[in-house]
Write a protein that holds these residues in place. Structure first.
Motif, short mmCIF file in Angstrom:
data_model
loop_
_atom_site.label_atom_id
_atom_site.label_comp_id
_atom_site.label_asym_id
_atom_site.label_seq_id
_atom_site.Cartn_x
_atom_site.Cartn_y
_atom_site.Cartn_z
N LEU A 22 11.90 -2.05 0.95
CA LEU A 22 11.62 -3.04 -0.09
C LEU A 22 10.99 -2.38 -1.32
O LEU A 22 11.30 -2.74 -2.46
CB LEU A 22 10.69 -4.12 0.46
N ILE A 23 10.12 -1.39 -1.09
CA ILE A 23 9.50 -0.68 -2.21
C ILE A 23 10.53 0.15 -2.95
O ILE A 23 10.60 0.15 -4.19
CB ILE A 23 8.34 0.20 -1.70
N GLU A 24 11.38 0.87 -2.21
CA GLU A 24 12.40 1.72 -2.83
C GLU A 24 13.40 0.91 -3.65
O GLU A 24 13.92 1.38 -4.66
CB GLU A 24 13.13 2.53 -1.76
N ARG A 25 13.68 -0.33 -3.22
CA ARG A 25 14.65 -1.18 -3.92
C ARG A 25 14.02 -1.97 -5.05
O ARG A 25 14.72 -2.71 -5.77
CB ARG A 25 15.32 -2.13 -2.93
N GLY A 26 12.70 -1.83 -5.24
CA GLY A 26 12.04 -2.49 -6.35
C GLY A 26 11.57 -3.90 -6.06
O GLY A 26 11.06 -4.58 -6.95
N ALA A 27 11.76 -4.37 -4.82
CA ALA A 27 11.26 -5.71 -4.47
C ALA A 27 9.73 -5.72 -4.47
O ALA A 27 9.11 -6.76 -4.70
CB ALA A 27 11.79 -6.13 -3.10
N LEU A 28 9.14 -4.59 -4.20
CA LEU A 28 7.69 -4.41 -4.31
C LEU A 28 7.43 -3.30 -5.32
O LEU A 28 8.06 -2.24 -5.26
CB LEU A 28 7.09 -4.02 -2.96
N ARG A 29 6.48 -3.53 -6.22
CA ARG A 29 6.18 -2.56 -7.28
C ARG A 29 4.74 -2.09 -7.16
O ARG A 29 3.92 -2.75 -6.50
CB ARG A 29 6.43 -3.20 -8.65
N PRO A 30 4.41 -0.97 -7.78
CA PRO A 30 3.03 -0.48 -7.73
C PRO A 30 2.02 -1.56 -8.11
O PRO A 30 2.18 -2.24 -9.12
CB PRO A 30 3.03 0.68 -8.75
N GLY A 31 1.01 -1.72 -7.27
CA GLY A 31 -0.02 -2.72 -7.51
C GLY A 31 0.21 -4.03 -6.78
O GLY A 31 -0.72 -4.83 -6.64
N ASP A 32 1.43 -4.28 -6.31
CA ASP A 32 1.71 -5.52 -5.58
C ASP A 32 0.95 -5.54 -4.26
O ASP A 32 0.82 -4.52 -3.58
CB ASP A 32 3.21 -5.67 -5.30
N ALA A 33 0.46 -6.73 -3.90
CA ALA A 33 -0.30 -6.89 -2.66
C ALA A 33 0.64 -7.10 -1.48
O ALA A 33 1.66 -7.80 -1.59
CB ALA A 33 -1.25 -8.07 -2.78
N LEU A 34 0.32 -6.49 -0.35
CA LEU A 34 1.04 -6.73 0.89
C LEU A 34 0.37 -7.88 1.64
O LEU A 34 -0.81 -8.17 1.42
CB LEU A 34 1.04 -5.48 1.76
N PRO A 35 1.09 -8.53 2.55
CA PRO A 35 0.50 -9.64 3.31
C PRO A 35 -0.69 -9.17 4.14
O PRO A 35 -0.71 -8.01 4.61
CB PRO A 35 1.64 -10.11 4.20
N PRO A 36 -1.67 -10.04 4.36
CA PRO A 36 -2.77 -9.67 5.26
C PRO A 36 -2.23 -9.32 6.65
O PRO A 36 -1.21 -9.87 7.09
CB PRO A 36 -3.63 -10.93 5.30
N VAL A 37 -2.89 -8.40 7.32
CA VAL A 37 -2.42 -7.94 8.62
C VAL A 37 -2.22 -9.10 9.60
O VAL A 37 -1.20 -9.20 10.29
CB VAL A 37 -3.41 -6.90 9.19
N ARG A 38 -3.20 -9.98 9.67
CA ARG A 38 -3.13 -11.09 10.64
C ARG A 38 -1.93 -11.99 10.36
O ARG A 38 -1.19 -12.37 11.27
CB ARG A 38 -4.42 -11.90 10.61
#
Length: 448
Positions: A22-38
C-alpha cells in the motif's frame, strides 16, 4: 487514516507485506497514520501480538515510525542541512564550513612519483608507506601499549557510517554532541539509529550529559576531541579524564573519536579512549588540510572493531585507491606541504580570533574556538537575525540546524569568516550587531 479493510493478512509477515504494498503504490504517504494495533488485530481476526510484530517488522525496516501516543505513521525522508556552498545565491556565503582553497596544497608536483606498478586483487589494502606513517600519527595519541589496527576508508563520514553499521541495528541509541556536526546527524538519521543529545560546553562533551546518555542505553558515542563543529570546543585534559572515568563503567560501548581537524588544530589531542576500553576507534580524515576531494580517512581501532570494519568493506569496494593513498602519504610527508598545513592552521585561528574580537567590541562577546568556524552567541533568535543579514548581503547558517535538543543553539550563528579581509570582517561585525539590535527592538515593540 487508512481504512483497515484495505489491509490483508493472517501472519505478521503477510500484514507487513500488505502495508508495504500500500505504501509503495501511494495509498499511504509519509506522515499518514496506521490503524491502532488493537483495532487492526480485531478487524483481521488475529492475535494482538501478531499485529504488534507486523508493525515491529516495518519499524525495523525504516518503513514506519512509532511516536508513542502519536501512534504509528509512515516514515518520510527527514530533510537534513548539508555542509558546503549554497546553490544559486548572490549573497556572500558565510555558511560553507569550507577550508580556504588557497591553503590546499597543489598535488601536481608529486603525482608523477606515485604512479608505480598497478595494484591487483588480493594485495594488502593499505599502502605500506601510508601504513607506517599512519601508525606513528595515530598511535602517538593513544594510551601507550594500546593494541591497534588501521583501516583506510573513503573519508571520515564513510568510516563513521561503517563503524556504526558493524556494531548497531536500527533504533539503537547513539550519543551525539549537541549541537552536532551536520554529517553525523545525517548519518545517524538515515541509518535509523536513535540520537541521544549530549550537551557541549567550552571544554567539549559534558560529563553529566555523557552519563545521562549512557544511562539511556546508548551503544555508541561519537565525540569530536578538538575543533568541535560547530562550537569550536576542544576537550581539556581534565574533561577528557572525567569522561574516561564515566566510560570505564561501559567498556563495550563503541567510542568513536572524529578528530577531523587533526594537523590544523591549535590544541593538543586529549582522548576519551583508555587502555582498558574494549570497543573504540580514532578517525582522522585529510579533507580539511589536503582538500575535501581527497576523500580519505585513516581509522585506528581495537582489533575486533577493525575486523568488523573490514567486513563492512567487503561487499563493495574493498580498498581505497592506492594511488590516492600514495598521494596522501607523499603530500603529508613533504616538508613544504607540512609547513603549509601549519601555516593554514595558524591562519584560521588568527582570522577567527580577529573577528571574535570585533564582535566583542560591538557588544556581542564571542569566544574564538578552534576550527574553521566561529560560533556566535546573539541573545536573539538566529533565524530572525539571519533574515536581517540577508538584507545586508550576507548568507549565514543559524545554529538550530546543528541542534538535537534545546541547548541555546537557536540563538547562535555558525560563521565561516577566515576568507574575509580586515575591512570585510569589520563590515560583517557591524552588520551583525545592527541586525541583532533590529531583532531585539522589534521583539520589544511586540511585547509592549
Amino acid at each position: 487514516m487508512l481504512e483497515i479493510i484495505d489491509i490483508e493478512g493472517r501472519s505478521a509477515a503477510e500484514i507487513a507485506d500488505s502495508l508495504r504494498t500500500l505504501i509503495e503504490r501511494g495509498a499511504l504517504r509519509p506522515g499518514d497514520a496506521l490503524p491502532p494495533v488493537r483495532a487492526l488485530a480485531e478487524q483481521l481476526g488475529v492475535n494482538r501480538n501478531t499485529a504488534v510484530s507486523a508493525y515491529r517488522q516495518l519499524t525495523s525496516a525504516g518503513v514506519v515510525v512509532t511516536l508513542g501516543r502519536g501512534g504509528t505513521r509512515v516514515a518520510g525522508a527527514a530533510a537534513v542541512a548539508q555542509e558546503g556552498f549554497a546553490a544559486d545565491t548572490a549573497l556572500r556565503d558565510l555558511g560553507t564550513g569550507n577550508p580556504d582553497a588557497s591553503f590546499i596544497p597543489d598535488p601536481s608536483g608529486v603525482l608523477a612519483s606515485i604512479a608505480r606498478r598497478p595494484v591487483l586483487y588480493g594485495e594488502p589494502v593499505i599502502d605500506p608507506d601510508l601504513e607506517r606513517s599512519a601508525l606513528t600519527w595515530m598511535g602517538g595519541d593513544l594510551p601507550e601499549g594500546t593494541p591497534l589496527r588501521l583501516t583506510v576508508t573513503s573519508g571520515a563520514a564513510d568510516a563513521v557510517e561503517r563503524l556504526l553499521a558493524q556494531a548497531l541495528t536500527r533504533d539503537d541509541a547513539v550519543a551525539l554532541e549537541d549541537p552536532c556536526f551536520l554529517t553525523s546527524i545525517h548519518t545517524v538519521r538515515v541509518a535509523g539509529y536513535r540520537p541521544v543529545p549530549v550537551p557541549v560546553d567550552d571544554e567539549g562533551m559534558t560529563v553529566e550529559g555523557l552519563r545521562a546518555a549512557l544511562d539511556q542505553g546508548v551503544r555508541a558515542v561519537i565525540c569530536t576531541p578538538r575543533a568541535q563543529n560547530p562550537t569550536g570546543a576542544s576537550l581539556t585534559a581534565g574533561r577528557a579524564a572525567a569522561l574516561r572515568e564515566v566510560l570505564a563503567e561501559h567498556p563495550y560501548v563503541l567510542v568513536i573519536e572524529d578528530d577531523h581537524y587533526s594537523l590544523l588544530s591549535q590544541q593538543p589531542h586529549h582522548t576519551l579512549i583508555s587502555a582498558e576500553h574494549r570497543r573504540w576507534a580514532l578517525v582522522r580524515s585529510v579533507s580539511k588540510f589536503l582538500g575535501p576531494d581527497m576523500c580519505l580517512a585513516v581509522t585506528a581501532s581495537d582489533p575486533e572493531t577493525a575486523d568488523r570494519l573490514a567486513m563492512r568493506l567487503t561487499p563493495g569496494t574493498t580498498w581505497v585507491s592506492h594511488l590516492l593513498q600514495r598521494l596522501v602519504h607523499a603530500l603529508a610527508t613533504d616538508p613544504e606541504v607540512a609547513a603549509g598545513i601549519r601555516a593554514a592552521g595558524e591562519h584560521y585561528a588568527a582570522r577567527n580570533a580577529a573577528f571574535s574580537a570585533l564582535l566583542t567590541a560591538e557588544g556581542l562577546p564571542t569566544r574564538a574556538g578552534d576550527g574553521l568556524n566561529v560560533w556566535v552567541p546573539l541573545g536573539a533568535p538566529a533565524r530572525a537575525v539571519s533574515e536581517q543579514l540577508m538584507r545586508r548581503g550576507w548568507l549565514v547558517r543559524p545554529g538550530d540546524e546543528f541542534a538535537l535538543g534545546d541547548h541555546g543553539a537557536s540563538e547562535r550563528l555558525r560563521l565561516t569568516v577566515h576568507e574575509l579581509d580586515d575591512a570585510e570582517q569589520q563590515r560583517l561585525a557591524a552588520d551583525l550587531a545592527a541586525s541583532v539590535r533590529a531583532v531585539r527592538e522589534r521583539s520589544a515593540m511586540i511585547d509592549r
